[in-house]
Structures are given as C-alpha cells and as structure tokens.
Motif scaffolding. Structure first.
Motif, PDB file in Angstrom:
ATOM      1  N   GLY A   1     -28.557   5.895  -1.599  1.00  8.02           N
ATOM      2  CA  GLY A   1     -28.233   4.558  -2.077  1.00  8.02           C
ATOM      3  C   GLY A   1     -27.431   4.553  -3.357  1.00  8.02           C
ATOM      4  O   GLY A   1     -26.920   3.505  -3.770  1.00  8.02           O
ATOM      5  N   ALA A   2     -27.304   5.685  -3.997  1.00  9.44           N
ATOM      6  CA  ALA A   2     -26.515   5.775  -5.230  1.00  9.44           C
ATOM      7  C   ALA A   2     -25.030   5.668  -4.922  1.00  9.44           C
ATOM      8  O   ALA A   2     -24.585   5.890  -3.786  1.00  9.44           O
ATOM      9  CB  ALA A   2     -26.810   7.098  -5.941  1.00  9.44           C
ATOM     10  N   THR A   3     -24.244   5.318  -5.925  1.00 10.28           N
ATOM     11  CA  THR A   3     -22.786   5.296  -5.837  1.00 10.28           C
ATOM     12  C   THR A   3     -22.229   6.480  -6.608  1.00 10.28           C
ATOM     13  O   THR A   3     -22.641   6.733  -7.748  1.00 10.28           O
ATOM     14  CB  THR A   3     -22.222   3.995  -6.429  1.00 10.28           C
ATOM     15  N   ALA A   4     -21.297   7.196  -5.996  1.00 12.13           N
ATOM     16  CA  ALA A   4     -20.639   8.314  -6.667  1.00 12.13           C
ATOM     17  C   ALA A   4     -19.136   8.043  -6.726  1.00 12.13           C
ATOM     18  O   ALA A   4     -18.531   7.642  -5.730  1.00 12.13           O
ATOM     19  CB  ALA A   4     -20.899   9.628  -5.931  1.00 12.13           C
ATOM     20  N   VAL A   5     -18.549   8.262  -7.893  1.00  7.70           N
ATOM     21  CA  VAL A   5     -17.123   8.038  -8.108  1.00  7.70           C
ATOM     22  C   VAL A   5     -16.503   9.313  -8.647  1.00  7.70           C
ATOM     23  O   VAL A   5     -16.982   9.868  -9.641  1.00  7.70           O
ATOM     24  CB  VAL A   5     -16.882   6.877  -9.095  1.00  7.70           C
ATOM     25  N   TYR A   6     -15.446   9.788  -7.980  1.00 11.50           N
ATOM     26  CA  TYR A   6     -14.715  10.981  -8.404  1.00 11.50           C
ATOM     27  C   TYR A   6     -13.313  10.574  -8.858  1.00 11.50           C
ATOM     28  O   TYR A   6     -12.651   9.767  -8.199  1.00 11.50           O
ATOM     29  CB  TYR A   6     -14.536  11.963  -7.249  1.00 11.50           C
ATOM     30  N   HIS A   7     -12.847  11.157  -9.945  1.00 18.66           N
ATOM     31  CA  HIS A   7     -11.439  11.032 -10.348  1.00 18.66           C
ATOM     32  C   HIS A   7     -10.959  12.426 -10.738  1.00 18.66           C
ATOM     33  O   HIS A   7     -11.471  13.023 -11.682  1.00 18.66           O
ATOM     34  CB  HIS A   7     -11.271  10.069 -11.516  1.00 18.66           C
ATOM     35  N   ILE A   8      -9.985  12.931  -9.974  1.00 19.19           N
ATOM     36  CA  ILE A   8      -9.514  14.300 -10.140  1.00 19.19           C
ATOM     37  C   ILE A   8      -7.994  14.283 -10.242  1.00 19.19           C
ATOM     38  O   ILE A   8      -7.326  13.559  -9.500  1.00 19.19           O
ATOM     39  CB  ILE A   8      -9.946  15.179  -8.943  1.00 19.19           C
ATOM     40  N   SER A   9      -7.444  15.065 -11.172  1.00 20.52           N
ATOM     41  CA  SER A   9      -6.000  15.060 -11.350  1.00 20.52           C
ATOM     42  C   SER A   9      -5.526  16.367 -11.966  1.00 20.52           C
ATOM     43  O   SER A   9      -6.243  17.005 -12.738  1.00 20.52           O
ATOM     44  CB  SER A   9      -5.583  13.900 -12.262  1.00 20.52           C
ATOM     45  N   THR A  10      -4.298  16.752 -11.611  1.00 19.27           N
ATOM     46  CA  THR A  10      -3.635  17.880 -12.273  1.00 19.27           C
ATOM     47  C   THR A  10      -2.442  17.414 -13.095  1.00 19.27           C
ATOM     48  O   THR A  10      -1.636  18.229 -13.529  1.00 19.27           O
ATOM     49  CB  THR A  10      -3.147  18.916 -11.242  1.00 19.27           C
ATOM     50  N   VAL A  11      -2.325  16.097 -13.320  1.00 18.79           N
ATOM     51  CA  VAL A  11      -1.215  15.572 -14.125  1.00 18.79           C
ATOM     52  C   VAL A  11      -1.729  14.820 -15.346  1.00 18.79           C
ATOM     53  O   VAL A  11      -0.992  14.058 -15.970  1.00 18.79           O
ATOM     54  CB  VAL A  11      -0.298  14.660 -13.276  1.00 18.79           C
ATOM     55  N   ALA A  12      -2.990  15.013 -15.710  1.00 20.86           N
ATOM     56  CA  ALA A  12      -3.626  14.258 -16.785  1.00 20.86           C
ATOM     57  C   ALA A  12      -3.748  15.134 -18.033  1.00 20.86           C
ATOM     58  O   ALA A  12      -4.775  15.786 -18.259  1.00 20.86           O
ATOM     59  CB  ALA A  12      -4.994  13.752 -16.346  1.00 20.86           C
ATOM     60  N   HIS A  13      -2.686  15.169 -18.827  1.00 19.25           N
ATOM     61  CA  HIS A  13      -2.677  15.979 -20.043  1.00 19.25           C
ATOM     62  C   HIS A  13      -3.798  15.537 -20.988  1.00 19.25           C
ATOM     63  O   HIS A  13      -3.945  14.348 -21.282  1.00 19.25           O
ATOM     64  CB  HIS A  13      -1.323  15.843 -20.729  1.00 19.25           C
ATOM     65  N   LEU A  14      -4.596  16.498 -21.430  1.00 20.28           N
ATOM     66  CA  LEU A  14      -5.729  16.273 -22.335  1.00 20.28           C
ATOM     67  C   LEU A  14      -6.818  15.405 -21.705  1.00 20.28           C
ATOM     68  O   LEU A  14      -7.640  14.823 -22.400  1.00 20.28           O
ATOM     69  CB  LEU A  14      -5.260  15.638 -23.658  1.00 20.28           C
ATOM     70  N   GLY A  15      -6.831  15.356 -20.377  1.00 20.61           N
ATOM     71  CA  GLY A  15      -7.881  14.595 -19.706  1.00 20.61           C
ATOM     72  C   GLY A  15      -9.228  15.304 -19.769  1.00 20.61           C
ATOM     73  O   GLY A  15      -9.314  16.514 -19.980  1.00 20.61           O
ATOM     74  N   GLU A  16     -10.281  14.541 -19.591  1.00 17.96           N
ATOM     75  CA  GLU A  16     -11.628  15.101 -19.576  1.00 17.96           C
ATOM     76  C   GLU A  16     -11.818  15.869 -18.278  1.00 17.96           C
ATOM     77  O   GLU A  16     -11.542  15.352 -17.193  1.00 17.96           O
ATOM     78  CB  GLU A  16     -12.653  13.986 -19.703  1.00 17.96           C
ATOM     79  N   ASN A  17     -12.323  17.086 -18.372  1.00 20.24           N
ATOM     80  CA  ASN A  17     -12.369  17.951 -17.198  1.00 20.24           C
ATOM     81  C   ASN A  17     -13.788  18.447 -16.942  1.00 20.24           C
ATOM     82  O   ASN A  17     -14.559  18.672 -17.873  1.00 20.24           O
ATOM     83  CB  ASN A  17     -11.430  19.142 -17.386  1.00 20.24           C
ATOM     84  N   SER A  18     -14.122  18.625 -15.664  1.00 19.44           N
ATOM     85  CA  SER A  18     -15.415  19.182 -15.234  1.00 19.44           C
ATOM     86  C   SER A  18     -16.585  18.478 -15.913  1.00 19.44           C
ATOM     87  O   SER A  18     -17.511  19.103 -16.423  1.00 19.44           O
ATOM     88  CB  SER A  18     -15.466  20.686 -15.525  1.00 19.44           C
ATOM     89  N   SER A  19     -16.524  17.167 -15.922  1.00 20.03           N
ATOM     90  CA  SER A  19     -17.588  16.351 -16.504  1.00 20.03           C
ATOM     91  C   SER A  19     -18.315  15.615 -15.394  1.00 20.03           C
ATOM     92  O   SER A  19     -17.691  15.049 -14.497  1.00 20.03           O
ATOM     93  CB  SER A  19     -17.004  15.351 -17.503  1.00 20.03           C
ATOM     94  N   MET A  20     -19.638  15.627 -15.440  1.00 21.81           N
ATOM     95  CA  MET A  20     -20.448  14.945 -14.435  1.00 21.81           C
ATOM     96  C   MET A  20     -21.566  14.178 -15.116  1.00 21.81           C
ATOM     97  O   MET A  20     -22.243  14.711 -16.009  1.00 21.81           O
ATOM     98  CB  MET A  20     -21.052  15.961 -13.452  1.00 21.81           C
ATOM     99  N   MET A  21     -21.733  12.914 -14.734  1.00 18.28           N
ATOM    100  CA  MET A  21     -22.805  12.082 -15.281  1.00 18.28           C
ATOM    101  C   MET A  21     -23.643  11.513 -14.145  1.00 18.28           C
ATOM    102  O   MET A  21     -23.096  11.021 -13.156  1.00 18.28           O
ATOM    103  CB  MET A  21     -22.229  10.946 -16.120  1.00 18.28           C
ATOM    104  N   PHE A  22     -24.955  11.600 -14.290  1.00 24.76           N
ATOM    105  CA  PHE A  22     -25.896  11.105 -13.298  1.00 24.76           C
ATOM    106  C   PHE A  22     -26.819  10.106 -13.990  1.00 24.76           C
ATOM    107  O   PHE A  22     -27.533  10.468 -14.936  1.00 24.76           O
ATOM    108  CB  PHE A  22     -26.726  12.246 -12.721  1.00 24.76           C
ATOM    109  N   HIS A  23     -26.800   8.859 -13.532  1.00 29.79           N
ATOM    110  CA  HIS A  23     -27.580   7.802 -14.168  1.00 29.79           C
ATOM    111  C   HIS A  23     -28.671   7.333 -13.218  1.00 29.79           C
ATOM    112  O   HIS A  23     -28.388   6.929 -12.079  1.00 29.79           O
ATOM    113  CB  HIS A  23     -26.680   6.625 -14.536  1.00 29.79           C
ATOM    114  N   GLY A  24     -29.929   7.398 -13.682  1.00 33.31           N
ATOM    115  CA  GLY A  24     -31.063   7.006 -12.869  1.00 33.31           C
ATOM    116  C   GLY A  24     -31.785   5.794 -13.420  1.00 33.31           C
ATOM    117  O   GLY A  24     -31.416   5.236 -14.459  1.00 33.31           O
ATOM    118  N   THR A  25     -32.848   5.400 -12.734  1.00 36.16           N
ATOM    119  CA  THR A  25     -33.608   4.222 -13.147  1.00 36.16           C
ATOM    120  C   THR A  25     -34.423   4.468 -14.411  1.00 36.16           C
ATOM    121  O   THR A  25     -34.794   3.520 -15.102  1.00 36.16           O
ATOM    122  CB  THR A  25     -34.554   3.784 -12.013  1.00 36.16           C
TER     123      THR A  25
END
Length: 340
Positions: free
Chosen positions: A232-256
């Motif tokens: 029932g959770a929602t997962a959102v991915y954003h991945i890019s190789t054109v994002a200079h100084l972008g945040e990389n390999s970051s994962m956040m899991f939010h629970g009740t």
C-alpha cells in the motif's frame, strides 16, 4: 575449489578476484576477457596461472568447479545456461539479464541444476541492513507509507562518447542504476503492485570510440517512476545521468511511526517527534558488509542459502525493469506481477 573468470571488468578486479583469493582453499585458475591481451594483463596483476581465448575453454574445463561471470548483461544469459549445463556453479555480475524472458530461463536452468547460482548484489548500505531489517520487523517504523529513491548524477555533456550502459544491445532493459536501486528497496519494502514510468534521452547519438562512428543512444538519461507497493505504500524513483551535483544513491522510507534514510554512505532515523534526522550508530559486531565471494563459496561448500542475491530475487527486479519498459513504451500504468 577452483574458479574461472569470464569477463574481468572493474568490479571483478576490484572485488571478486581478490575476494576469492583471500579465502582459504579457493584458487582463481583461469581468466578470459574481451581480448587475450587484456586477460593476460589481469592474469599478471593477480597471479592467475591460465589465460584462455574463449569462454568455452573455461566452461568446459575439467579442473574448474565454479565460474564468475563479469561481462556486460548481454552475455549473462548464454554464459549462465552454458555453465550450469556443464555442471559449474555460477556467480554472475548484476544486472541479472537483458530482459525478463532471459531471467526466467536462467532461473529455470538453475532450478533444474544441483549447482549454486547467485547474482552479485546491490552493495548499497549493507553495513546498516541487518539492523534496519530488524527494526522494520519489530514495527519500529510502523507501516511504510512513502518511499523516495534518488539517483541523480553525471552531467549534460553531448560530446561524451557512447558507453555500453547507453546501448540496449549490450544492457537490455536495464536503465542506469534503476535495477540496483530497486533491488535495494525491495529488501525493505517488498514487491510492487503497479508501475508508471517516463524516460527521456537528451542526446540521441554519440561517438563510438571503438568503431570511430556515431552510435545510437537508446537508453534513457532521465527516468521517473511511480510505484504502488503491494503493502500500500507509494514509491517514487528519480534517476538521471545529466543532473550535475544532483543527490545520488539516496533512499528515504517514511512509516506511520518513524522514518529511516540512507545518504552519502550513512544511515539516519527519525521518530515522529524528531525535528531532524539522527545518525544510526551500530556496534561493530552487528554491522553487515560485503561478503559476496564468501557467501558464494559457503553456498557451494556447505550448502548455505544464498541471501545476496538469489536468481529468484533477480527475476523479481527484472520483472520490475520489464514493467518500466512497458509503461514507457505504451504510456500507461502496468500491473504486477506480469503474466507473460
């Protein structure tokens, strides 16, 4: 236990060969690479006694017990099937295969064999994994509601040469770090129920330095995915190789009840009352880590189960990869599991 290497890429040289050589009574006895010269260079570097020109010379060698496949994904399926058929144990580099059909065929061959089959796992945050899994199991974070996966890096550079990760004929359905991130997420959050995806290619052709001609880029350079998880959770991915100084390999899991986060090689947790993330400190005796080569050897020698990563797990992330491709191609939400 004697091991043959087929494909001595960066990860094979960095981890697998030295990892095997550090284990008692394990010997890397032969290597085959894209060229005899490059194989000889690896043999000289690591003291491997035999260099062969053809993969078959390793697959059918009577003195080799197990094969480590370190090639690009387009060779994983044929090499795995041939190796299992020849009675060899198999450790194959990730990603598992080019597509779901190949992955399922590899799993069927493994299930019909009495040999160990294993995929090199996603290496992210293994140090913290046992503790986080224990906290999830105990209900510390409650039920997961939101999962956010960010893999932004690289730089927009249309002059950069074509590489294998940008070619579907070498990478198949695998897109950037999508598969490795999904493998990591599903360890904590389980399976997806549906997938919607959008991808973009900004530079459609690049110079192929091997052929000195322009080659086609047919793998997205930017990818967004929205998933409904079976939980029932929602997962959102954003991945890019054109994002200079972008945040990389970051994962956040939010629970009740609380949240946890992986970023920059560290883990953080937060209870509902916290106003900021708190570093997760783990005693050394409870830390996980990279033990791929040891786990493979223990599975072969002692019959221990494969945890990171089984062919069954590989088929699951390849199914996710297939669903992403269908969603992009047909511009629709794709339900999982895929029946065909």
């Amino acid at each position: 236990m004697k091991i043959g290497i087929i494909g001595a890429g960066g990860n094979t040289r960095l981890r697998h060969i030295p990892g095997f050589q550090a284990i008692d009574d394990v010997e890397v006895v032969a290597v085959c690479n894209r060229s005899t010269a490059s194989a000889q260079k690896v043999a000289d570097e690591f003291g491997i006694p035999r260099v062969v020109e053809r993969a078959d010379d390793i697959i059918h060698a009577n003195d080799i017990d197990a094969i480590c496949i370190g090639t690009w994904p387009y060779m994983h399926h044929p090499l795995t099937l041939a190796s299992l058929n020849a009675g060899k144990h198999v450790l194959t580099e990730a990603r598992m295969a080019m597509n779901l059909v190949e992955a399922r065929e590899m799993l069927s061959a493994a299930q019909a064999s009495d040999k160990v089959s294993m995929i090199v796992p996603a290496p992210f945050y293994l140090k913290f994994e046992p503790t986080i899994l224990e906290m999830l199991s105990s209900g510390y974070f409650g039920d997961l509601l939101e999962i956010h996966v960010i893999g932004l890096g690289g730089m927009y550079n249309p002059e950069a040469p074509l590489q294998w990760r940008q070619r579907r004929d070498l990478s198949g359905n695998n897109i950037m770090s999508m598969g490795i991130l999904n493998e990591s997420v599903r360890r904590y959050a389980g399976h997806e129920k549906s997938v919607m995806a959008h991808g973009r290619i900004f530079t459609t052709s690049r110079m192929d330095t091997e052929t000195s001609s322009m080659g086609t880029v047919d793998i997205p350079e930017s990818l967004g995915i929205i998933c409904e998880m079976a939980s029932g959770a929602t997962a959102v991915y954003h991945i890019s190789t054109v994002a200079h100084l972008g945040e990389n390999s970051s994962m956040m899991f939010h629970g009740t009840k609380g949240s946890f986060r992986y970023k920059d090689g560290n883990a953080f947790i937060a209870d509902r009352g916290d106003r900021d993330w708190q570093p997760l400190e783990i005693p050394e005796n409870k830390q996980g880590g990279w033990r791929v080569e040891q786990e493979f050897v223990e599975a072969v020698r002692d019959g221990k189960p494969v945890t990171h990563t089984s062919f069954e797990d590989g088929v699951k992330y390849m199914e996710f990869t297939e669903a992403v491709q269908i969603s992009m191609r047909e511009d629709r939400r794709v339900e999982l599991p895929l029946l065909t």
